[in-house]
Write a protein that holds these residues in place. Structure first.
Motif, PDB file in Angstrom:
ATOM      1  N   TYR A  39      24.261  82.236 124.811  1.00 13.33           N
ATOM      2  CA  TYR A  39      23.999  80.992 124.750  1.00 13.33           C
ATOM      3  C   TYR A  39      22.641  80.840 125.433  1.00 13.33           C
ATOM      4  O   TYR A  39      22.197  81.159 126.319  1.00 13.33           O
ATOM      5  N   MET A  99      24.326  78.457 120.377  1.00 12.72           N
ATOM      6  CA  MET A  99      24.890  79.703 120.511  1.00 12.72           C
ATOM      7  C   MET A  99      24.697  80.961 119.573  1.00 12.72           C
ATOM      8  O   MET A  99      24.000  80.389 118.504  1.00 12.72           O
ATOM      9  N   MET A 100      24.524  82.118 120.015  1.00 11.37           N
ATOM     10  CA  MET A 100      24.102  83.063 119.308  1.00 11.37           C
ATOM     11  C   MET A 100      25.000  84.112 119.302  1.00 11.37           C
ATOM     12  O   MET A 100      25.415  84.689 120.214  1.00 11.37           O
ATOM     13  N   PHE A 119      22.588  94.400 121.410  1.00 14.90           N
ATOM     14  CA  PHE A 119      21.301  93.902 122.046  1.00 14.90           C
ATOM     15  C   PHE A 119      21.393  92.584 122.411  1.00 14.90           C
ATOM     16  O   PHE A 119      22.238  91.907 122.105  1.00 14.90           O
ATOM     17  N   VAL A 120      20.311  92.197 122.998  1.00  8.26           N
ATOM     18  CA  VAL A 120      20.145  90.714 123.286  1.00  8.26           C
ATOM     19  C   VAL A 120      19.409  89.837 122.465  1.00  8.26           C
ATOM     20  O   VAL A 120      18.352  90.245 122.289  1.00  8.26           O
ATOM     21  N   PRO A 121      20.076  88.769 122.026  1.00  7.06           N
ATOM     22  CA  PRO A 121      19.347  88.118 120.645  1.00  7.06           C
ATOM     23  C   PRO A 121      18.324  87.097 121.278  1.00  7.06           C
ATOM     24  O   PRO A 121      17.452  86.660 120.546  1.00  7.06           O
ATOM     25  N   LEU A 122      18.305  86.904 122.483  1.00  8.56           N
ATOM     26  CA  LEU A 122      17.326  86.008 122.847  1.00  8.56           C
ATOM     27  C   LEU A 122      16.547  86.279 124.517  1.00  8.56           C
ATOM     28  O   LEU A 122      17.214  86.994 124.998  1.00  8.56           O
ATOM     29  N   LEU A 123      15.774  85.809 124.797  1.00 10.72           N
ATOM     30  CA  LEU A 123      14.929  86.349 125.849  1.00 10.72           C
ATOM     31  C   LEU A 123      14.790  84.872 126.641  1.00 10.72           C
ATOM     32  O   LEU A 123      15.413  84.792 127.701  1.00 10.72           O
ATOM     33  N   ALA A 149      15.796  93.162 129.818  1.00 12.53           N
ATOM     34  CA  ALA A 149      14.804  92.435 128.947  1.00 12.53           C
ATOM     35  C   ALA A 149      14.037  91.293 130.124  1.00 12.53           C
ATOM     36  O   ALA A 149      12.734  91.167 129.776  1.00 12.53           O
ATOM     37  N   MET A 202      14.510  89.266 115.983  1.00 10.02           N
ATOM     38  CA  MET A 202      15.813  89.453 115.319  1.00 10.02           C
ATOM     39  C   MET A 202      16.159  88.470 114.124  1.00 10.02           C
ATOM     40  O   MET A 202      15.318  87.769 113.840  1.00 10.02           O
ATOM     41  N   ILE A 255      27.051  72.192 120.016  1.00  9.85           N
ATOM     42  CA  ILE A 255      26.254  73.433 120.026  1.00  9.85           C
ATOM     43  C   ILE A 255      25.801  74.068 118.593  1.00  9.85           C
ATOM     44  O   ILE A 255      26.605  73.966 117.748  1.00  9.85           O
ATOM     45  N   SER A 256      24.626  74.326 118.633  1.00 13.52           N
ATOM     46  CA  SER A 256      24.206  75.094 117.204  1.00 13.52           C
ATOM     47  C   SER A 256      24.435  76.295 117.194  1.00 13.52           C
ATOM     48  O   SER A 256      24.210  77.070 118.466  1.00 13.52           O
ATOM     49  N   SER A 294      24.436  80.442 115.718  1.00  8.78           N
ATOM     50  CA  SER A 294      23.940  81.399 114.763  1.00  8.78           C
ATOM     51  C   SER A 294      24.337  82.684 115.198  1.00  8.78           C
ATOM     52  O   SER A 294      24.771  83.021 116.152  1.00  8.78           O
ATOM     53  N   VAL A 304      23.399  86.501 115.246  1.00  2.38           N
ATOM     54  CA  VAL A 304      22.170  87.331 115.437  1.00  2.38           C
ATOM     55  C   VAL A 304      22.380  88.612 114.890  1.00  2.38           C
ATOM     56  O   VAL A 304      23.358  89.377 115.315  1.00  2.38           O
ATOM     57  N   ARG A 342      20.190  92.370 114.912  1.00  4.54           N
ATOM     58  CA  ARG A 342      19.232  93.338 115.120  1.00  4.54           C
ATOM     59  C   ARG A 342      18.054  93.482 114.077  1.00  4.54           C
ATOM     60  O   ARG A 342      18.656  93.606 112.926  1.00  4.54           O
ATOM     61  N   TRP A 383       9.785  86.274 121.621  1.00  6.04           N
ATOM     62  CA  TRP A 383       9.534  87.751 122.227  1.00  6.04           C
ATOM     63  C   TRP A 383       8.247  87.675 122.378  1.00  6.04           C
ATOM     64  O   TRP A 383       7.481  87.521 121.565  1.00  6.04           O
TER      65      TRP A 383
END
Lengths: 1107, 767
Positions: free
Chosen positions: A572, A583-584, A593-597, A645, B172, B183-184, B186, B188, B190, B254
């Motif tokens: 999140y 939400m991812m 892996f971590v989709p966001l930083l 990260a 990503m 909530i949006s 998605s 994800v 790699r 990133w």
């Protein structure tokens, strides 16, 4: 801790309040009163009023005086309760212990503790002749159960009692003093002690008074009996003798007379003989005796009488000996120690002092050695040579709790800043500056106390020495005058930045960022269905305000992140600038892996609105889920990657419900197979299924990522495997089988709150340095080691302990003693890098007697339990048990051979410091891990196994030997905690109500013939039969008894690191089986020996070794 | 029908067909001697407002290997209600519905004027169009902002029931779920890991209703659309949602350290887009629209590493075999393109960056699927914005000018075989009696798939005459070709367009003049150019040029009138006169010359060349130059340096660029501000005229050309100077200072030199 825990929590959690504040109080009781705690107390008092002197305690220790009065009453109460049958008057007669004894033996089991005391003295006196020259000897002797030993000390009848106490106290005089005091107002001393300790103490204190005497008594009586029986006894006689004491059980009836050693011996022998007839009879006998006194029990054990006949012979001590109560009683020992050592602060200045028992409340003054709250040793006197150590077989181990929480009136370690050059260390062994370092050459150099290397004192650290060779500023510098302190670490003590530094950073090291907490919530069908997710999300909303803070910081530096998962992971983004969380979903669980930083780890206050919105929506979003499969390893991996990260350490809170069977790394299959129990393959049940978990744990440790796992299984989840990662990263595992919101909500929330709020150190490395001659060779606990010396802890909290075993690699010097220095490098919860140093100086001895005189059984058991629990990973359980028994026998045999005064072989002679070793060891042997009952699941065993691994001494103590508190024996007005009784069915009266706790479980046992009024006032139902079995909450009723019981329950919970769910058990009810499992002195259904039986067995083993 | 020119034009307008030869040599041998193969440019969806709406299905020849459609060339026996297939001569019964057929009551498909006819098929479920946006977030802030706005704007242009989806990528790849409130959401992925379609569908939860639950719940079918709808939603339902979502799109978060390129996972993003559609909507019209602002820098399909110090491959690197990632990346995108084509979807690439973005590697995605390829400097330019907008322009019926999932089936009469096709298509590998063994372009089949096409998409289709010399075709015989195009109209209707044409056979030995006169040099130039460009994709540049030269020489030898060894005597007839000039400019064009072009630019130019119709293709080969002056109305002038005069304004259209060039004097006048003086209003008008004309071109052109307004001596004048025939260069400076145009600083040969050389070679007997 204090700040965080006590104050803030109060407001938010209505009920919980009592818990938190309670915790302080209870554990530190009196101490707390003096300082800040005042506030929490206030809060606490409200609810607790029922309890005795709590208020006075709050005030401070000083109150003894104030305490006194209540104490006295308490005593009285106790007395009544406990000795009711005997007559209270006895209590006062310290000296008259004998008298008490007499009654005791005769009549009541409860009194038993006292009784023995009395008896012993009595016995001793008679034997008085024994050389008892020094008190010391007395102590030693006193401890032994056997009469022979006793004799020595018994200078005076009373003497005995004292010896035990003295042992710790030191001076012989004290004894007299104590005694003296007793007679006068036993109450006062006791009361004081009690008063301070607070709630807990009260319980014990009461008994303690009596007990103080008792120990000797017990010793006394037995001895006689033992000797007697042995000689005459049947072949077994010899061994039995000693046992008899314990065993005395059989004797009880007849035994009393049995005092005559010879005569009675006869009966005891059976015990040794354990084998055939002996056994049961003995037990029966023992109980019988006990019961005898008690009308209730009497009937059930017809056998008793028969034994009675046997004992018949022993006449001398008719009243006391052979009494089942004669075997060493944990309750007694605890009470004695409380009374004797609970009053005075424990000053750590002297080398090799044995601290008070963990069950005693005492104040510690740091004068150069680490507080026993940080380090406890199995022995405070270490053999100089490895030969001696081998001979004695006493494990040399220290149980270290580097971040232990201190009571409010003990100052937490000072932080020392040595500036840019970093902490001053020995150049060779790298030990940190400590009070034992010797400054020479006018202060220009110092000699390392560990390796003797001579180092230059850096100019900025130079200081002149005074005439004694001490630095003038010794008392201005914590590192020169205290046992525990902290250094601020320089950047050299920080992590190496991976690769990046070459380019843009001047230093390869970097100071850590503040840590982060990541909440990872299982949202599979099970978790949703049980209401767990909704409950958790609701709770988190408020809980996030109470993240641990450093010192007086306004808000926590800790950032938080959220992940939900089933067989895929949902991250999140809760960045403060967003209107709605995002939400991812990451479905690639094979390659996490971590989709966001940005936006994953956030400051709670900044992102509060988004977080709240998220927590509101999570239960809704998954409300209709039909996904039942979960993953596990990828979840942790994700958390770890996120921390990586963010370049910080942190903790993952994982809320998990089921066996991870979804296709992903770490996928598990159900391998639960009860058929493996008691086979050579049983160990596989404790081993992880796959190596993926260890590998993952290693990575986590490298990142400083600690995992706390909350399990909510409905069926087998393979705790053995799942707990590997928490275990290796210094985390905790909580398990709520068949979780239901209605029943388990409070327990879970309470644990969660505590777990989230507790202060944690991250990314820690612990190193234990020792004087040349010994070195740390083995480590037990929740951590990871990549080499043989450094204990790596991704996270370490105030509840976690590391047990370290030492071995000789050279001679030690009696002069210089043995030094330990435990250095813990960690990142505080504000991201500060620190070094916490604990120093402890131990004595060294060339005489085995010194060793045995300075042992600590509780610590020993802690070590042995951990040793055994680790053993089951690699060896059959049977072998592990045998190893334990053998070692115990060797320890005791060595004592018997080398330290005890000569006596008949039939006597069981135990060192005073170790007289509880058999009973405790038996508890370890009977524990679920080593001897599972039919109802114990594989998961439970694995769970307990890993729990024990990081327990401290106090926890193992109560875990293996639960506290059993009678509730209705003492008057309702009594404010002290009731005196515990021994954990045996025969101690239960069906007209009473008891509380039993072992740190994890809490039972309220209701006797079948409890007065209706009591039932009414506690349960609000009119009769025993209407009480709901298995009830977990007592109705809140406005009557003194209800208040008192509920207050007591609260205070018990407050003492423990985990919330204990209450279970009401009715006598003769189905649930009673569960309850009986915890009556550890009895024979267990799973085949565990009763205390008496085990003692006999132990005696036999010893005799075999001796012969 | 007086002249062939008219005939050709009429044919083009009616059928969208231009043949290189409009009278066909009747034997194989003769045909090969014609040098320029018998081929045509075919525009399947040539705009035909006048076509009748035929609401029934075509009548097919019953021979299984033929299945030609009933057409005006068929012989019909009205009494017997029979018709004879003009391709296989099978006699077929008319279906019952044609019971009332008679000489005076003919169905449209039998009327000669409907040699092209379109059937609208009513059967079959209609599935909405699908637009899947694949958006790069590694952009500069203003670029991203502009792109977001364009995308948001596009939502309003889509048909309301069209499905849209959004995938964003950077380091990503995120597949956005569009149906959620609050909530949006998605998914994800790699960016470094290639996933199979199955994995992607599993991970997106698209395969859930598969096996495990099937027995339990038979009512799965209903759930299926629901599942996929999480990612693809009708525009009218979620346009607010999506607008917000687009609005909230952030740059890839990133960190990009100094000296690095952002990590861009284009390869995986495309792969996921393809996989998503593959699993959910196979064989329905769908556009995957890739918007990228830089080269893929990681994962499968990466084109360049993230180290800035290592530049992206150039032609030089490629020649030196120094382009590390090219082969692997190309393979990745080719695999994707083929999968996409197999599913009937198309991929558009909108690449806007100052540097290359890897179009070279990705070109096949657009080339094979009929997608668009647009290249610009920034998303924040009108070039991109308007081009993008133009995709959604509608025709007079209010339908998009695009069609999907077409298959083109070509049938020939027996004397002909199909050698191949060049254009935005893939082979369907349908072998048959009319498929030649000699391939030209994409051959070996009589059917091709064109996943995305618009009204001007044009294929070059090459034939082979197989009639043997010794089996002459009777006088007056005609060869016929039928093009059957099944496609999904943008209204989601399935349609079939059938074009049937016939040409006369002629014996080349006796009727060479006829054949010669029927030569369509424009079509021939374009068709040859396509062949050349097609070869250039796989062969070395010089080899292609040599091949082209050789073909030209042979053509001149065959059709020129000359005395041996006498270049001065060389003449070409009118129908061939322009052809050498086309070839001259083609040789200089960016389609064959990579010098001065990046690999991406070459790919871009070639892409468009391979799909545009004849007119546009010719402009690409030989740009058009108009001259504006006070001497008269605007006039087309020679694309020659001599046309660059001081008192003229030039307007050049190269298809990709529109250049307005002010001659030296004009520029000075403008600088002096004459245009603002009332008395020089005519000057103002002169300045304005080319601007207006340019606007006109800009409006119609897709993709939007680069619009360049420059003047004598301006740096941008290079665009003009590089195109014109360098009749004056620094090597022949005799004209310095004279009013004969501007010298071009180049070593290239001029047209004159080229022609001289050609003549010499043509008349020489050596070759």
């Amino acid at each position: 801790m204090n700040v965080n825990q006590s104050i803030p929590p109060v407001p938010p959690f209505g009920q919980p309040q009592p818990v938190y504040p309670g915790y302080h109080q209870s554990s530190y009781s009196g101490q707390s009163g003096s300082t800040a705690p005042a506030i929490p107390y206030g809060a606490y008092n409200g609810p607790v009023p029922g309890y005795q002197q709590t208020p006075p305690q709050g005030i401070s220790r000083a109150p003894p005086s104030s305490g006194a009065p209540p104490a006295s009453t308490a005593q009285a109460a106790c007395g009544q309760v406990a000795y009711g049958q005997f007559g209270q008057g006895d209590v006062q007669n310290g000296p008259s212990s004998a008298v008490q004894m007499q009654r005791l033996p005769g009549s009541q089991p409860f009194g038993s503790t006292l009784a023995p005391v009395g008896s012993q003295p009595a016995v001793l006196q008679p034997y008085g002749p024994p050389p008892t020259s020094a008190q010391v000897t007395a102590q030693l002797a006193g401890m032994q159960i056997s009469s022979a030993v006793v004799p020595a000390p018994p200078s005076s009848g009373l003497g005995y009692g004292p010896p035990t106490s003295l042992a710790s106290a030191s001076g012989s005089f004290p004894n007299s003093g104590l005694y003296g005091s007793y007679p006068q107002g036993q109450a006062s001393p006791v009361s004081q002690a009690q008063g301070h300790p607070g709630i807990q103490t009260p319980q014990r204190s009461a008994p303690s008074q009596a007990s103080s005497f008792t120990p000797p008594a017990s010793g006394g009586p037995r001895l006689p009996s033992m000797t007697g029986p042995l000689l005459p006894g049947q072949g077994f006689g010899g061994p039995s003798v000693s046992q008899p004491n314990h065993v005395s059980s059989p004797p009880p009836q007849a035994l009393p007379p049995g005092t005559q050693m010879t005569g009675p011996l006869g009966p005891p022998p059976p015990m040794h003989s354990l084998q055939q007839p002996g056994y049961q009879p003995q037990q029966n006998g023992s109980f019988g005796s006990a019961r005898g006194p008690q009308p209730n029990y009497g009937s059930p054990y017809p056998a008793a009488p028969t034994f009675g006949s046997q004992p018949g012979p022993p006449q001398p001590l008719p009243p006391k000996r052979l009494d089942p109560d004669a075997i060493p009683s944990p309750i007694q020992v605890i009470e004695d120690d409380r009374n004797n050592r609970g009053t005075e602060p424990f000053v750590t200045g002297v080398r090799g002092q044995v601290p008070p028992l963990v069950t005693t409340n005492f104040l510690v003054k740091d004068q150069g050695n680490a507080s026993p709250r940080y380090i406890r040793c199995t022995s405070y006197n270490i053999p100089c040579t490895s030969d001696m150590a081998k001979q004695a077989q006493v494990p040399l181990a220290a149980v270290i709790k580097p971040l232990a929480t201190l009571p409010p009136d003990e100052a937490s370690p000072y932080v020392v800043d040595h500036g840019e050059s970093g902490p001053l260390r020995c150049n060779r062994c790298k030990a940190y500056m400590c009070p034992f370092m010797q400054f020479i050459e006018g202060g220009r150099r110092f000699q390392c106390c560990f390796c003797s290397c001579i180092n230059d004192v850096p100019p900025q650290y130079f200081q002149h020495l005074d005439h004694t060779g001490k630095r003038v500023d010794a008392y201005d510098r914590p590192e020169l005058s205290l046992g525990s302190y902290e250094f601020l670490a320089t950047v050299d003590y920080c992590k190496v930045r991976e690769g990046k530094w070459l380019l843009s950073f001047p230093s390869p090291f970097f100071f850590p960022s503040p840590p982060a907490f990541i909440f990872m919530i299982d949202v599979s069908y099970n978790a949703i269905r049980t209401g767990l997710v909704r409950l958790l999300c609701e709770e988190l909303k408020s809980l996030l305000d109470f993240l641990p803070r450093e010192g007086g910081a306004e808000e926590s530096a800790i950032r938080v992140g959220f992940v939900t998962y089933n067989k895929v992971l949902h991250f999140y983004n809760v960045k403060s600038s967003l209107a709605q969380p995002q939400m991812m979903v990451v479905s690639d669980v094979a390659d996490m892996f971590v989709p966001l930083l940005d936006g994953f780890l956030v400051n709670v206050n900044e992102s509060r609105a988004v977080i709240t919105s998220l927590l509101d929506q999570i239960p809704e979003m998954f409300a209709d889920t039909r996904e039942t499969e979960t993953v596990f390893v990828p979840v942790i991996q994700a958390g770890m990657e996120a921390l990586k990260a963010a370049e910080c350490a942190g903790k993952l809170f994982l809320f998990h419900t089921s066996l991870p069977i979804a296709e992903a790394p770490g996928k598990l299959k159900n391998r639960d197979d009860r058929k493996l129990i008691n086979t050579d393959k049983e160990k596989t049940l404790f081993q992880p299924q796959t190596g993926a978990y260890q590998t993952l744990a290693k990575e986590c440790v490298a990142q400083g990522c600690c995992i706390d796992l909350f399990l909510f299984p409905n069926q087998y989840v393979d705790v053995a495997t799942l707990s590997v990662v928490p275990q290796l990263t210094g985390g905790s595992v909580y398990k709520y089988a068949c979780f239901q919101v209605e029943n388990d909500q409070e327990r879970f929330l309470s644990d969660l709150r505590r777990d989230v709020q507790k202060v944690v150190g991250f990314d820690a490395v612990m190193r234990v340095r020792t004087s040349t001659g010994i070195r740390a060779v083995d480590f037990f606990g929740a951590f990871y080691m990549s080499n043989t010396t450094d204990v790596e802890l991704a996270g370490l909290d105030g509840d976690k302990t590391v047990t370290v075993e030492f071995k000789h690699d050279d001679r030690l010097n009696e002069e210089s003693g043995a030094l330990l220095q435990c250095a813990l490098l960690y990142t505080s919860c504000a991201g500060q890098r620190r070094l916490r140093i604990h120093n402890l100086a131990l004595n060294c001895c060339t005489q085995l007697a010194d060793l045995y005189r300075n042992c600590e059984t509780d610590t020993l058991i802690n070590y042995m339990a951990k040793f055994a629990y680790r053993g089951v990973l690699n060896s059959p359980v049977k072998a592990v048990r045998d190893t334990l028994i053998t070692q115990c026998a060797q320890i005791l045999a060595c004592y018997r051979k080398n330290c005890a005064s000569p006596s008949s072989a039939g006597q069981l002679i135990l060192p005073e410091c170790m007289k509880l070793l058999p009973v405790y060891l038996n508890c370890v042997l009977k524990s679920d891990v080593l001897q599972p009952g039919a109802e114990v699941t594989t998961d439970d065993r694995a769970y307990v196994r890993q729990l024990v691994t990081s327990m401290d001494v106090a926890e193992t103590n109560v875990f293996f030997y639960p506290r059993l508190l009678p509730l209705t024996k003492s008057p309702i007005e009594s404010t002290t905690e009731p005196t515990a009784v021994r954990a045996s069915e025969e101690r239960l009266s069906n007209g009473d109500i008891y509380l039993l706790e072992n740190g994890l479980n809490l039972f309220l046992w209701v006797g079948a013939s409890v007065q209706q009024g009591v039932v009414q006032s506690l349960f609000s139902v009119s009769s025993f039969s209407q009480i709901t079995s298995g009830l977990s909450v007592l109705p809140v009723l406005d009557n003194p008894l209800s208040k008192k019981v509920r207050g007591l329950i609260d205070s018990l919970r407050a003492q423990r690191s985990r919330y204990m769910k209450l279970i009401v058990v009715k006598q003769e009810d189905k649930l009673e089986m569960l309850f009986k499992h915890f009556l550890v002195e009895d024979k267990s259904l799973s085949g565990g020996a009763s205390y008496v039986d085990f003692l006999c067995h132990m005696h036999k083993e010893i005799r075999q070794l001796l012969s | 029908m007086a002249t062939y020119l008219e005939f050709i034009q009429q044919n083009e307008e009616r059928d969208g067909v231009r043949f290189s030869w409009n009278v066909w040599p009747s034997s194989r041998l003769e045909a090969t001697r014609m040098v320029v193969p018998l081929a045509c440019l075919f525009t399947p969806l040539k705009e035909r407002p006048d076509l009748p709406p035929v609401q029934y299905e075509p009548v097919l020849c019953s021979r299984p290997t033929c299945k030609a459609v009933l057409n005006p060339l068929c012989q019909v026996d009205y009494r017997a209600k029979l018709w004879a297939c003009n391709f296989c001569f099978q006699r077929n019964q008319f279906p019952p519905a044609y019971g009332g057929i008679s000489e005076v009551n003919q169905p449209a498909e039998l009327m000669p004027q409907f040699s092209t006819i379109e059937y609208m098929i009513q059967r079959g479920a209609q599935s909405p169009l699908i637009f899947l946006y694949v958006v790069d977030t590694c952009l500069e802030e203003d670029d991203l902002q502009a792109l977001k706005e364009s995308l948001q704007m596009s939502l309003s242009l889509l048909p309301p029931d069209a499905l849209v989806g959004l995938i964003t990528f950077g380091r990503m790849v995120q597949v956005h779920e569009l149906s959620c409130e609050g909530i949006s959401k998605s998914y994800v992925f790699r960016g470094t890991k290639d996933l199979t379609a199955k994995q992607i569908q599993d991970m997106l939860g698209l395969t859930k209703p598969a096996m495990p639950m099937q027995q339990a719940r038979p009512a799965q079918p209903q759930e299926h659309p629901f599942v996929s709808s999480r990612f693809l939603q009708p525009v009218h339902k979620i346009d607010m949602n999506l607008t917000d979502l687009l609005g909230e799109l952030q740059r890839d978060p990133w960190p990009v350290t100094q000296g690095k390129r952002p990590l861009r996972s284009t390869g995986v993003a495309l792969s996921i887009a393809v996989g998503l559609l593959e699993g959910t909507f196979p064989n329905t019209g769908a556009r995957i629209m890739l918007f990228t602002g830089g080269p893929p820098t990681q994962g499968p399909g990466m084109v360049v590493g993230d180290e800035l110090k290592i530049p992206i491959r150039s032609w030089h690197d490629i020649e030196k075999d120094n382009a590390r990632f090219m082969k692997k990346a190309t393979k990745h995108y080719e695999m994707l393109a083929n999968r996409t084509a197999a599913n009937g979807h198309c991929i558009d690439i909108y690449a806007c960056a100052l540097d290359q973005t890897g179009l070279l590697e990705m070109k096949c995605c657009a080339n094979l699927t009929g997608g668009y390829m647009v290249m610009g400097d920034s998303f924040n330019t009108s070039l991109f914005k308007q081009t993008f907008q133009r995709i959604f322009t509608k025709d007079f019926n209010g339908d998009f000018r695009m069609a999907f999932g077409a298959t083109l089936d070509v049938k020939t009469s027996r004397e002909l075989k199909i050698a191949g096709a060049i254009g935005p298509c893939v082979s369907l590998n349908v072998k048959g009696p009319c498929v030649s063994e000699n391939e030209l372009g994409v051959g070996g089949t009589s059917q091709w798939k064109i996943c995305g096409l618009d009204l001007t998409s044009t294929l070059g289709i090459y034939f082979e005459v197989v009639n043997q010399h010794n089996a002459p075709i009777p006088q007056g015989g005609r060869g016929a070709i039928q093009f059957v195009t099944h496609y999904q109209h943008s209204s989601t209707q399935r349609r079939i367009r059938v074009t049937t044409i016939a040409r006369n056979w002629a014996d080349a030995q006796t009727q060479l003049r006829h054949i010669e006169a029927a030569f369509d040099q424009e079509a021939a130039a374009v068709l040859m150019a396509r062949l050349g460009v097609f070869r250039a994709e796989s062969e070395e540049g010089p080899d292609v040029l040599r091949w082209l030269d050789r073909q030209l020489i042979r053509l001149c030898q065959k059709f020129g009138q000359y005395n041996k060894e006498d270049p001065a005597s060389f003449r070409l007839s009118d129908s061939f006169s322009l052809y050498p000039q086309f070839m001259f400019h083609l040789r200089r064009s960016p389609f064959l010359q990579v010098f001065n072009n990046s690999p991406d630019e070459s790919s871009y130019y070639r892409h468009h060349f391979a799909r545009q119709d004849l007119t546009q293709s010719l402009i690409m080969i030989q740009p058009i130059l108009y001259s504006y002056s006070f001497h008269g109305p605007p006039e087309p002038v020679l694309l020659d340096s001599s046309s660059i005069l001081a008192d003229r304004i030039l307007l050049m259209d190269t298809f990709f660029q529109i250049v307005i060039y002010l001659g030296e004097t004009i520029a000075q006048w403008r600088k002096a501000g004459y245009q603002d003086m009332p008395e020089y209003e005519n000057f103002k008008h002169l300045l304005q005229a080319p601007l207006d004309d340019a606007q006109e071109i800009l409006q119609a052109r897709f993709p939007m050309p680069r619009y360049i307004n420059t003047e004598h001596g301006g740096s941008q004048a290079r665009f003009l100077l590089s195109k014109v025939n360098p009749s004056q260069t620094h090597n022949n400076l005799y004209a310095w200072g004279q009013e004969t145009g501007a010298p071009i600083l180049t070593d290239d040969v001029s047209l004159q030199v080229f022609m001289d050389h050609l003549k010499k070679l043509a008349v020489s007997s050596a070759c």
